[in-house]
Scaffold this motif. Structure first.
Motif, mmCIF file in Angstrom:
data_model
loop_
_atom_site.group_PDB
_atom_site.id
_atom_site.type_symbol
_atom_site.label_atom_id
_atom_site.label_comp_id
_atom_site.label_asym_id
_atom_site.label_seq_id
_atom_site.Cartn_x
_atom_site.Cartn_y
_atom_site.Cartn_z
ATOM 1 N N ALA A 142 -20.683 -41.129 -7.331
ATOM 2 C CA ALA A 142 -20.589 -42.345 -8.131
ATOM 3 C C ALA A 142 -21.554 -42.305 -9.312
ATOM 4 N N ALA A 143 -22.791 -41.870 -9.058
ATOM 5 C CA ALA A 143 -23.786 -41.820 -10.137
ATOM 6 C C ALA A 143 -23.421 -40.766 -11.174
ATOM 7 N N GLY A 144 -23.014 -39.594 -10.731
ATOM 8 C CA GLY A 144 -22.648 -38.543 -11.677
ATOM 9 C C GLY A 144 -21.428 -38.897 -12.488
ATOM 10 N N TYR A 145 -20.431 -39.517 -11.861
ATOM 11 C CA TYR A 145 -19.226 -39.942 -12.569
ATOM 12 C C TYR A 145 -19.556 -41.000 -13.622
ATOM 13 N N ALA A 146 -20.400 -41.958 -13.261
ATOM 14 C CA ALA A 146 -20.768 -43.011 -14.211
ATOM 15 C C ALA A 146 -21.550 -42.448 -15.389
ATOM 16 N N LEU A 147 -22.478 -41.528 -15.118
ATOM 17 C CA LEU A 147 -23.268 -40.943 -16.194
ATOM 18 C C LEU A 147 -22.424 -40.053 -17.103
ATOM 19 N N ALA A 148 -21.347 -39.491 -16.574
ATOM 20 C CA ALA A 148 -20.522 -38.587 -17.373
ATOM 21 C C ALA A 148 -19.440 -39.317 -18.153
ATOM 22 N N LYS A 149 -18.896 -40.416 -17.616
ATOM 23 C CA LYS A 149 -17.696 -41.016 -18.200
ATOM 24 C C LYS A 149 -17.912 -42.388 -18.821
ATOM 25 N N TYR A 150 -19.081 -42.978 -18.668
ATOM 26 C CA TYR A 150 -19.339 -44.282 -19.267
ATOM 27 C C TYR A 150 -20.519 -44.165 -20.232
ATOM 28 N N ARG A 151 -20.412 -44.879 -21.321
ATOM 29 C CA ARG A 151 -21.492 -44.906 -22.304
ATOM 30 C C ARG A 151 -22.195 -46.260 -22.224
ATOM 31 N N PHE A 152 -23.505 -46.233 -22.009
ATOM 32 C CA PHE A 152 -24.280 -47.461 -21.912
ATOM 33 C C PHE A 152 -25.700 -47.155 -22.359
ATOM 34 N N PRO A 153 -26.440 -48.166 -22.782
ATOM 35 C CA PRO A 153 -27.820 -47.928 -23.253
ATOM 36 C C PRO A 153 -28.706 -47.345 -22.153
ATOM 37 N N GLY A 154 -29.479 -46.360 -22.520
ATOM 38 C CA GLY A 154 -30.402 -45.743 -21.577
ATOM 39 C C GLY A 154 -29.783 -44.703 -20.677
ATOM 40 N N ARG A 155 -28.547 -44.294 -20.969
ATOM 41 C CA ARG A 155 -27.881 -43.337 -20.092
ATOM 42 C C ARG A 155 -28.647 -42.014 -20.028
ATOM 43 N N ASP A 217 -10.859 -37.183 -20.091
ATOM 44 C CA ASP A 217 -10.851 -38.577 -20.557
ATOM 45 C C ASP A 217 -9.434 -39.079 -20.789
ATOM 46 N N SER A 218 -8.548 -38.185 -21.243
ATOM 47 C CA SER A 218 -7.167 -38.602 -21.492
ATOM 48 C C SER A 218 -6.468 -39.010 -20.203
ATOM 49 N N LEU A 219 -6.811 -38.362 -19.089
ATOM 50 C CA LEU A 219 -6.216 -38.735 -17.808
ATOM 51 C C LEU A 219 -6.705 -40.114 -17.372
ATOM 52 N N GLU A 221 -7.681 -42.505 -19.433
ATOM 53 C CA GLU A 221 -7.038 -43.475 -20.323
ATOM 54 C C GLU A 221 -5.607 -43.742 -19.901
ATOM 55 N N ALA A 222 -4.917 -42.703 -19.455
ATOM 56 C CA ALA A 222 -3.539 -42.900 -18.987
ATOM 57 C C ALA A 222 -3.513 -43.797 -17.754
ATOM 58 N N ALA A 223 -4.489 -43.630 -16.864
ATOM 59 C CA ALA A 223 -4.553 -44.483 -15.682
ATOM 60 C C ALA A 223 -4.868 -45.923 -16.057
ATOM 61 N N ARG A 224 -5.742 -46.123 -17.047
ATOM 62 C CA ARG A 224 -6.047 -47.484 -17.491
ATOM 63 C C ARG A 224 -4.830 -48.140 -18.134
ATOM 64 N N ILE A 225 -4.079 -47.368 -18.887
ATOM 65 C CA ILE A 225 -2.865 -47.916 -19.507
ATOM 66 C C ILE A 225 -1.865 -48.335 -18.436
ATOM 67 N N ASP A 226 -1.809 -47.594 -17.342
ATOM 68 C CA ASP A 226 -0.897 -47.941 -16.247
ATOM 69 C C ASP A 226 -1.385 -49.128 -15.439
ATOM 70 N N GLU A 325 -5.958 -27.998 -13.791
ATOM 71 C CA GLU A 325 -5.151 -27.150 -14.655
ATOM 72 C C GLU A 325 -3.709 -27.632 -14.612
ATOM 73 N N GLY A 326 -3.162 -27.950 -15.745
ATOM 74 C CA GLY A 326 -1.786 -28.405 -15.826
ATOM 75 C C GLY A 326 -1.619 -29.899 -15.708
ATOM 76 N N SER A 327 -2.684 -30.659 -15.424
ATOM 77 C CA SER A 327 -2.543 -32.100 -15.285
ATOM 78 C C SER A 327 -2.443 -32.787 -16.638
ATOM 79 N N VAL A 328 -2.967 -32.161 -17.686
ATOM 80 C CA VAL A 328 -2.944 -32.737 -19.020
ATOM 81 C C VAL A 328 -2.370 -31.702 -19.976
ATOM 82 N N LYS A 329 -1.438 -32.111 -20.793
ATOM 83 C CA LYS A 329 -0.856 -31.196 -21.770
ATOM 84 C C LYS A 329 -1.794 -31.017 -22.943
ATOM 85 N N ALA A 330 -1.829 -29.831 -23.465
ATOM 86 C CA ALA A 330 -2.668 -29.555 -24.614
ATOM 87 C C ALA A 330 -2.096 -30.217 -25.861
#
Length: 330
Positions: A142-155, A217-219, A221-226, A325-330
């Motif tokens: 949870a901590a590693g995912y948040a630090l990698a995928k969310y932008r917040f002050p003091g990250r 990140d594109s994956l 975003e696709a989940a958020r759109i859904d 590999e293969g989950s996101v098209k180039a």
């Protein structure tokens, strides 16, 4: 006109033995002759392209790996042999060979000595290592995912503090932790070993690095759109894509807690709460007055290695790369 072209060309395209005969029969120009073994052509092609290392390099690599394997497996072999001997045979016979082996008898004595205290120590170690490693893995994910995928002050500042925690040895924190747990009344309890075990700075560092590389990140975003929420995205996508890193963190933390000696030594005074490592040390301390405890200590050490061997064999198949590999098209 066609016949003249065929005659002047010297070879008819469809004639057996012509340049297209091999292709027509399913063989390319680089295919191995029919008499060669399967794979010889591919091996030769790799050798020509420089993908396969020279024979001397392979011999050196295999030799070094063999020496390393012997170095690491020799103590395990000695432990297997010694667990079948009595206390007198441990010191009176050759250490790397069997002498009147009775493994089941000796192991039964280990498990039944002092009303089965070893079985209690074994269960304590399983609880400390299993629960602590699982909680540490989920918290690190949870901590590693948040630090990698969310932008917040003091990250970056938070990440640098966690990274500094990797450099602090656990023995330096044992005494402050004991004073803290004594103040809140948790010393000499299961919580005194469990709570410090769920924090893994290295696990957070590894999960952040892996999440940044393996979770697109594109994956997300696709989940958020859904319409998926952040908790669902993390549980269904993030954890799945981070599986190799999570297995690594779990295994490292499990081995660390299983072999941890100093923290339980500082925190615990009740022998019923001891893990295996601390319990075997207490047996060894009384071995001068009770010589049979030498054999019990060796047999208990052999039994303590088995869960780590099983865990390594079960979890190694999850160490795979390229899960996305293969989950996101180039």
């Amino acid at each position: 006109m066609t016949e003249a072209n065929d005659l002047t060309g010297g070879v008819v395209a469809d004639e057996p033995g012509g340049p297209t005969d091999g292709a027509a029969r399913g063989r390319g120009p680089d295919a191995a002759p029919p008499g060669d073994r399967p794979g010889t052509g591919r091996r030769a092609a790799k050798r020509r392209e420089g993908l396969e290392p020279p024979l001397r390099h392979r011999i050196i690599t295999v030799s070094l790996l063999t020496v390393a394997a012997i170095y690491f497996l020799t103590p395990v072999y000695w432990l297997v042999v010694s667990s079948t001997k009595s206390s007198s045979d441990l010191f009176g016979t050759f250490g790397f060979w069997f002498h009147d082996p009775h493994p089941l008898d000796f192991l039964h004595r280990v498990l039944t000595y002092d009303d089965g205290i070893y079985a209690r120590w074994f269960a304590n170690s399983l609880m400390y290592a299993g629960v602590g490693a699982l909680a540490a893995t989920l918290l690190s994910a949870a901590a590693g995912y948040a630090l990698a995928k969310y932008r917040f002050p003091g990250r970056e500042g938070i990440f640098n503090v966690i990274l500094a925690g990797v450099l602090i040895p656990g023995t330096a924190l044992a005494l402050p932790l004991y004073l803290l747990f004594s103040e809140i009344g948790l010393a000499n309890t299961y919580w005194a070993v469990l709570i410090p075990s769920v924090v893994s700075p290295f696990g957070v560092y590894l999960c952040r690095i892996y999440a940044a590389a393996a979770v697109p990140d594109s994956l997300l975003e696709a989940a958020r759109i859904d319409g998926a929420g952040e908790a669902r995205i993390f549980s269904t996508l993030g954890l799945r894509l981070m599986t190799p890193a999570l297995v690594t963190v779990f295994l490292f933390q499990f081995v660390h807690i299983w072999n941890n000696f100093f923290l339980p030594l500082v925190m615990l005074s009740d022998s019923d709460l001891y893990p295996i490592q601390l319990g075997l040390t207490s047996w060894q301390g009384y071995a001068d007055r009770q010589p049979e405890l030498y054999q019990y200590t060796v047999g208990g050490a052999f039994l303590s290695v088995l869960p780590l061997m099983v865990l390594m064999g079960v979890l190694q198949r999850y160490w795979r790369t390229g899960l996305t590999e293969g989950s996101v098209k180039a």
